[in-house]
Every structure is written in structure tokens, then in C-alpha cells.
Design an enzyme around this catalytic site. Structure first.
Site, PDB file in Angstrom:
ATOM      1  N   ASP A 192      -3.329   3.001   5.494  1.00 11.98           N
ATOM      2  CA  ASP A 192      -2.880   2.504   4.201  1.00 11.98           C
ATOM      3  C   ASP A 192      -1.565   3.199   3.910  1.00 11.98           C
ATOM      4  O   ASP A 192      -1.534   4.376   3.539  1.00 11.98           O
ATOM      5  CB  ASP A 192      -3.926   2.827   3.131  1.00 11.98           C
ATOM      6  N   ASP A 221      -6.355  -4.885  -7.210  1.00 13.57           N
ATOM      7  CA  ASP A 221      -5.713  -3.760  -6.518  1.00 13.57           C
ATOM      8  C   ASP A 221      -4.433  -3.360  -7.252  1.00 13.57           C
ATOM      9  O   ASP A 221      -3.402  -4.018  -7.129  1.00 13.57           O
ATOM     10  CB  ASP A 221      -5.397  -4.166  -5.072  1.00 13.57           C
ATOM     11  N   GLU A 225      -3.766  -5.648   1.697  1.00 10.39           N
ATOM     12  CA  GLU A 225      -4.544  -4.546   1.130  1.00 10.39           C
ATOM     13  C   GLU A 225      -5.833  -5.005   0.439  1.00 10.39           C
ATOM     14  O   GLU A 225      -6.894  -4.410   0.667  1.00 10.39           O
ATOM     15  CB  GLU A 225      -3.666  -3.752   0.163  1.00 10.39           C
ATOM     16  N   LYS A 231       8.344   2.600  -0.624  1.00  7.37           N
ATOM     17  CA  LYS A 231       7.721   1.313  -0.310  1.00  7.37           C
ATOM     18  C   LYS A 231       8.340   0.179  -1.132  1.00  7.37           C
ATOM     19  O   LYS A 231       8.395  -0.967  -0.691  1.00  7.37           O
ATOM     20  CB  LYS A 231       6.215   1.398  -0.575  1.00  7.37           C
TER      21      LYS A 231
END
Length: 637
Positions: free
Chosen positions: A8, A193, A170, A71
Site C-alpha cells: 500500500d 476509503d 485500493e 503521491k
């Protein structure tokens, strides 16, 4: 074959996981830490970068040389980072459609190179745990990551020394982690999420070991970083109001405020009030404040509420209602926040799932109609990594009774003559997927065809986003004769490959779409909403364009026939055909200069009248064409 791990790669923290004796588990580093902060510090031009917890500790002292939340810059371009630049303290550069770089100690790093440093540490930790090299990985990405962002993630993995076997979404990974012990059940699950930098909502169906994603929606620019910024701005204002300095002009000071803001946010998930202390911000000024959970919730409520429309859109796309769901599972560290859980409960009408006893707690809402259970039984920080490890085990040959079916979030197609979008792969199609169509030319003696690849939900090409263009060459021929096959393939990593092939010669061109449209996800959501809002207008525009193309083609063919057969047609018939042609021209003239749409019904009626009027002319032209062909072959004199 070397061990394959699941990773992850998060905005705030990253994790590496594996499956041991059928049990997925997160691996710890040498210090026993399972969460690795996604932070990289560069101490000097020639020095090795420091990664993880140690880098996070020096972030306050060296804010311009410590990279975090990278990210959010993955796969983006210079004209698309203005909002992200405001959230960080290190120098980010990028011009126009050029790549983003982070300049430290005179060297320009790409976001992929920074992320690769985090992945290298995870690789080292895994190898230390196994006592052997680890070269294969499954890496997760937000469901709404576009092609460029997925490719950037894959490149980061390769720079770190991994063979990236699969890129998976994810929320889908999280569903694997939650559903492993329920493989024989049939259930419909929503995965909410909310991480440090991104938000996704996916609806999945679990049926005898098959995980099928029904729909997905989200925003890759919505997460904990935005909550932190709200609190930081609040503290900066309070400091200034108390007679303190303007922290926005001092990076080390701003980094100290960021650190205490993050700590306060985390503590307020379990406490009702915390003290925010910033001693000696300057030699003569210290600051402290009692901050309540209610104050934090007031500051961040609007940001968390921005997840609601994404949830409703995903439900609509899956053709389900909240009552059809069995569970809503929470993923991402931000879902520990009580306000987030409250909002999820309100959106989906959830009954809470007790972590300790597994029972349903209805409390004051006992008489509410039964809704899905809010399942928080997994650690929200670890669920995605555990799911990635399960996917790695599936690819390695384990868990043979599990099948993962993901979807593509937006439609893909090409621009056709008249400026329309021809959809080849529809949104929410299960991936991997391959689809294609045959196309031809609209002009005589055309030598090539421009393949303009589009992404979006609107009828006209100009209303969608361009993913790229390329040209395929072929032999000149009359219009309608060449046959060009166009095939779209989305691989298991969600990356698009486009193939165009001339069926006559077999010549083909294959392009991997390495740079998708870089836009704010609010614009992505806006496009989906506008496709519904403008559905009738778009359909009217498509019908008008199609009718216009047909009318002009028919008119051109009719005029050509009138010239070729002039000596064989009487004057009254010519007048009848000319009258039908005039009606076509009058109908075309109804096009509005602003909307580019006219009276479609009138044009269709004029088309039908021309078809009827030209039947004798068409038969005559066919006879002449047959006669010409027979003469050519010497069958008649």
C-alpha cells in the site's frame, strides 16, 4: 520464483504485507514499526536519502529538504499542481504540460523517484523479514487514478527494483482483506476509503469467492491533507490574533504547526479535547490553545461532506440503493475520525458493527429501517496492504477459490466524423477488458486516419477529454472502402492500450496511453453529472449531427446523379428532385449558430422525401454502373 508481496503506497503512510500459512499480515521494520511514513529527507547532494520515521522526525527542522504527500503529484503535469503546491513546504516545479519535479540540493527529482525511495525501504524491510531477495510486488492505487498516475506508480515500483505484477485499486484490495473469511457468502459491500490524500467509494458484490466491482467513484485530491490544512490555517490565524508572528512566511515555523496539527487531529479521534502547545515560536512568543473535537469538526465538516456525492453517484451507477447493501467497510486512517463515521452512517443508514462482539448496535435509532452494517473490524490503516498481499498470493497460485474483477471508472472511445464520440469501452466495464469496432473513411482517396482517443461521458468529442492522438496510414481508395479496425484493451493494471489495423494490408499501430488527462477530480465528477444533466441536449446534438451527415451525403450523391444522367431525365422530374434538395438545404439552415443544433425532425422528413424522390434516379444510376462494369469486362459492346 521469489516471494511476492503486497504494498500500500500511501500518501501519509506505506505498508508491505504478505500471506503466511494462509494468513495475511503486515511486515514490520527493524524497529518493529508496521507503518512507514511516506516521507523522504535528502540530507545532502551526495548523501543517501533518509526514509520513513527518521525522515518524519527531521521534517520540522528541514522542511524544504523533506518530501511528503508526494503521491498527490504522481502522474501530474505542471499546469495541474497549483492546489497541491499550497499543501507542502518543499519546492515543486512544473511548466505547462511538462512533468512535475521537486528540486532539492540542486537536483530535480520526479515524484516517481521519491516514491521509489519509500518502496526501496519497504523492499529492504521485506527482505530482512524473509531472509531472501524480494523482487515481485502488487501495488495499490486509488480507484480514480488515471492512466498517467497508474503508470507513474508502476514506474516507481520498477525504480525500486520490483517487478510490478499488478496494480490494483485500493478499495478492491480492502474488500479482499475484509471478505477472505466469508468466501462462501453472497453479499454486496460498499468500501469507503478516505486516506491521507485521496478518497474512493467502491460498490462490490461477493459471490462464492468472486469479488466483482459494480461501480466506483472518488476524488484523488480529497483526504487527510485537506483536513490538516484547515486546522493549520485555523492555528495560523489564532497565533496572529494572539500577537504572534505570521507563520506563513517562515517554513520551519509552519512545519512545527503542521506537526502539532496532525497530532491534535489524531488525538481528537479518541479524546474530546487536547492542548495544542507551541512553545517559543519566537524567542519572545509562545502559543497554546485548548482545542475541542467540536471545533475540529466544525472546521472540517464541509470537506468530509464532499465525499457524499461520490457515494451517491457510485450507488446510482451500481443500480443499488442503500437497503441493498449488506456492509459498509471503512478504510484509510481518516475513517477513525468520529465525524467521518457519523457521516458514513447517515449517508448509508448504517447500523454500527461492534468490533469486539460482532453484534449490531442500534441505540437511539432502533426503529430506523434496517440498513447495512458499518464494519470497522479491520485496522483501517492496514486493510489495503493486507488485500494487496492476498492479491499477490492469488497471482502466486494460492487462494485458488478467489477471483477479483475490477472496473474502469470512465468511458473510452474515439472521435468520429462530425465530431461525435464513439464509445468503445463503457464506464464500469469489468477489467481486464478488450473491445473494438470497424471504421471507414468519409472522404475519397483518403490516405490515413487520425485516431483521437477520448475519455468521458458526453456525446460530442469536444465535451470530453483527449487522451492522445495517432495516425494510421493505408492505401488511397474511394470513401467507405478502407476498413480500419480499432481495438481498445485495458489490462489488469487499468492501463489502456489502443491498436489500429488496416484489414487489407494487416499494417497496424499499437499505442499505450501513457499520459491521460490531468484534471481535478471535481472536474471528473462534474463531467459525470453533466452527462446526466445534459443528456437530452447531447442526444439531440448527436441526432442532429447524424442527420446532417446523412443529408449532406445524400444531397452530394443526388447532385452527382443529376449531372451524370442529365440527358435521360425529363424536366418535370428534375424539378421534383431539385425541390427535395432545396428542402434539405432549408432544413440545414435551421442550425443555431450557438448550439450548432437545428430542427432534426424537419431534416429527417426532408431526408425521407429526398430518398423517395430519388428512387428512379438511384435505379438509373445503378443500371448505368452495371453497364459500365459489363463493358469493362467485355461482356457487352
Amino acid at each position: 520464483m521469489s516471494k511476492m508481496v503486497g504494498i500500500d503506497l500511501g500518501t501519509t503512510n506505506s505498508l508491505v504485507a504478505t500471506v503466511d500459512s494462509g494468513i495475511p499480515l503486515v511486515l514490520a521494520d527493524a524497529d518493529g514499526q508496521r507503518l512507514t511514513p511516506s516521507v523522504v529527507h535528502f540530507p545532502g547532494a551526495d548523501a543517501e536519502p533518509i526514509v520513513g520515521l527518521k525522515a518524519n522526525r527531521v521534517r520540522v527542522l528541514k522542511p524544504a529538504e523533506t518530501v511528503y504527500s508526494v503521491k498527490r503529484f504522481m502522474g501530474r503535469r505542471g499546469n495541474d499542481i497549483s492546489r497541491e503546491e499550497m499543501l507542502v513546504t518543499y519546492p515543486v516545479k512544473g511548466e505547462g504540460a511538462g512533468p512535475v519535479t521537486i528540486e532539492i540540493h540542486g537536483r530535480a527529482y520526479t515524484p516517481e523517484e521519491i516514491s521509489a525511495e519509500v518502496l526501496k525501504k519497504l523492499k529492504h524491510d521485506a527482505e530482512a523479514s524473509f531472509g531472501e531477495p524480494v523482487t515481485r510486488a502488487v501495488i495499490t492505487v486509488p480507484a480514480y487514478f488515471n492512466d498517467a498516475q497508474r503508470n507513474a506508480t508502476k514506474k516507481a515500483g520498477e525504480l525500486a527494483g520490483f517487478t510490478v505484477e499488478r496494480i490494483i485499486n485500493e478499495p478492491t484490495a480492502a474488500a479482499l482483506a475484509y471478505g477472505l473469511d466469508k468466501l462462501k457468502e453472497q453479499a454486496k459491500i460498499a468500501v469507503y476509503d478516505l486516506g491521507g490524500g485521496t478518497f474512493d467509494l467502491s460498490i462490490l458484490e461477493l459471490n462464492n469467492g468472486v469479488f466483482q466491482v459494480l461501480s466506483t467513484n472518488g476524488n484523488t485530491r480529497l483526504g487527510g491533507d485537506d483536513l490538516d490544512k484547515c486546522l493549520i490555517d485555523f492555528l495560523v490565524q489564532k497565533i496572529k490574533a494572539a500577537g504572534g508572528p505570521d507563520a506563513t512566511q517562515d517554513l520551519p515555523m509552519l512545519s512545527r504547526i503542521r506537526e502539532v496539527a496532525e497530532q491534535a487531529k489524531i488525538k481528537l479521534s479518541s479524546e474530546m479535547e487536547v492542548e495544542v502547545a507551541l512553545p517559543f515560536l519566537t524567542p519572545n512568543f509562545s502559543f497554546s490553545l485548548r482545542l475541542s473535537r467540536a471545533e475540529l469538526e466544525n472546521l472540517t465538516r464541509d470537506i468530509i461532506a464532499r465525499t457524499r456525492p461520490h457515494c451517491l453517484r457510485a450507488l446510482a451507477d451500481s443500480k443499488l440503493e442503500t437497503k441493498d447493501l449488506d456492509q459498509v467497510i471503512l478504510v484509510g486512517g481518516q475513517t477513525r475520525m468520529p465525524l467521518v463515521r457519523q457521516m458514513v452512517t447517515e449517508i448509508f443508514g448504517c447500523a454500527e458493527f461492534e468490533e469486539t462482539r460482532g453484534s449490531i448496535r442500534l441505540g437511539a435509532d432502533y426503529h430506523r429501517p434496517k440498513g447495512p452494517m458499518l464494519n470497522t473490524s479491520q485496522n483501517p490503516d492496514e486493510a489495503v496492504a493486507l488485500g494487496a498481499a492476498i492479491q499477490a498470493e492469488i497471482l502466486s497460485g494460492g487462494f485458488k477459490n478467489v477471483l477479483l474483477l475490477d472496473v474502469t471508472p470512465l468511458s473510452l472511445g474515439i472521435e468520429t466524423f462530425g465530431g461525435l464520440m464513439n464509445v468503445i469501452i463503457h464506464r464500469n466495464s469489468t477489467i481486464p477488458v478488450k473491445a473494438g469496432e470497424m471504421f471507414t473513411t468519409a472522404v475519397d482517396n483518403q490516405k490515413n486516419m487520425l485516431i483521437h482517443v477520448l475519455q468521458g461521458e458526453r456525446e460530442r468529442a469536444k465535451d470530453n477529454w483527449s487522451l492522445g492522438k495517432f495516425t494510421i496510414d493505408f492505401e488511397p481508395a474511394p470513401k467507405g472502402v478502407p476498413r480500419i479496425g480499432v481495438q481498445f484493451e485495458i489490462d489488469a493494471n487499468g492501463i489502456l492500450h489502443v491498436l489500429a489495423r488496416d484489414t487489407k494490408t494487416g499494417k497496424q499501430t499499437v499505442v499505450e496511453m501513457k499520459s491521460a488527462v490531468d484534471v481535478d477530480d471535481t472536474d471528473v465528477q462534474r463531467m459525470v453529472e453533466e452527462s446526466v444533466e445534459h443528456a437530452f441536449e447531447d442526444l439531440a446534438a448527436r441526432r442532429w449531427i447524424e442527420a446532417t451527415l446523412r443529408a449532406r451525403e445524400a444531397a452530394a450523391a443526388t447532385r452527382k446523379g443529376l449531372v451524370e444522367c442529365a440527358d435521360e431525365l425529363d424536366t418535370s422530374y428534375k424539378g421534383q428532385v431539385e425541390s427535395a434538395l432545396q428542402a434539405i438545404e432549408e432544413s440545414l439552415a435551421t442550425e443555431n449558430a450557438e448550439t450548432k443544433v437545428g430542427d432534426t425532425k424537419k431534416l429527417q422528413e426532408a431526408n425521407a422525401a429526398l430518398d423517395e424522390a430519388t428512387k428512379p434516379l438511384a435505379e438509373l444510376m445503378m443500371d448505368k454502373a452495371m453497364e459500365t462494369l459489363l463493358r469493362k469486362r467485355g461482356l457487352i459492346q
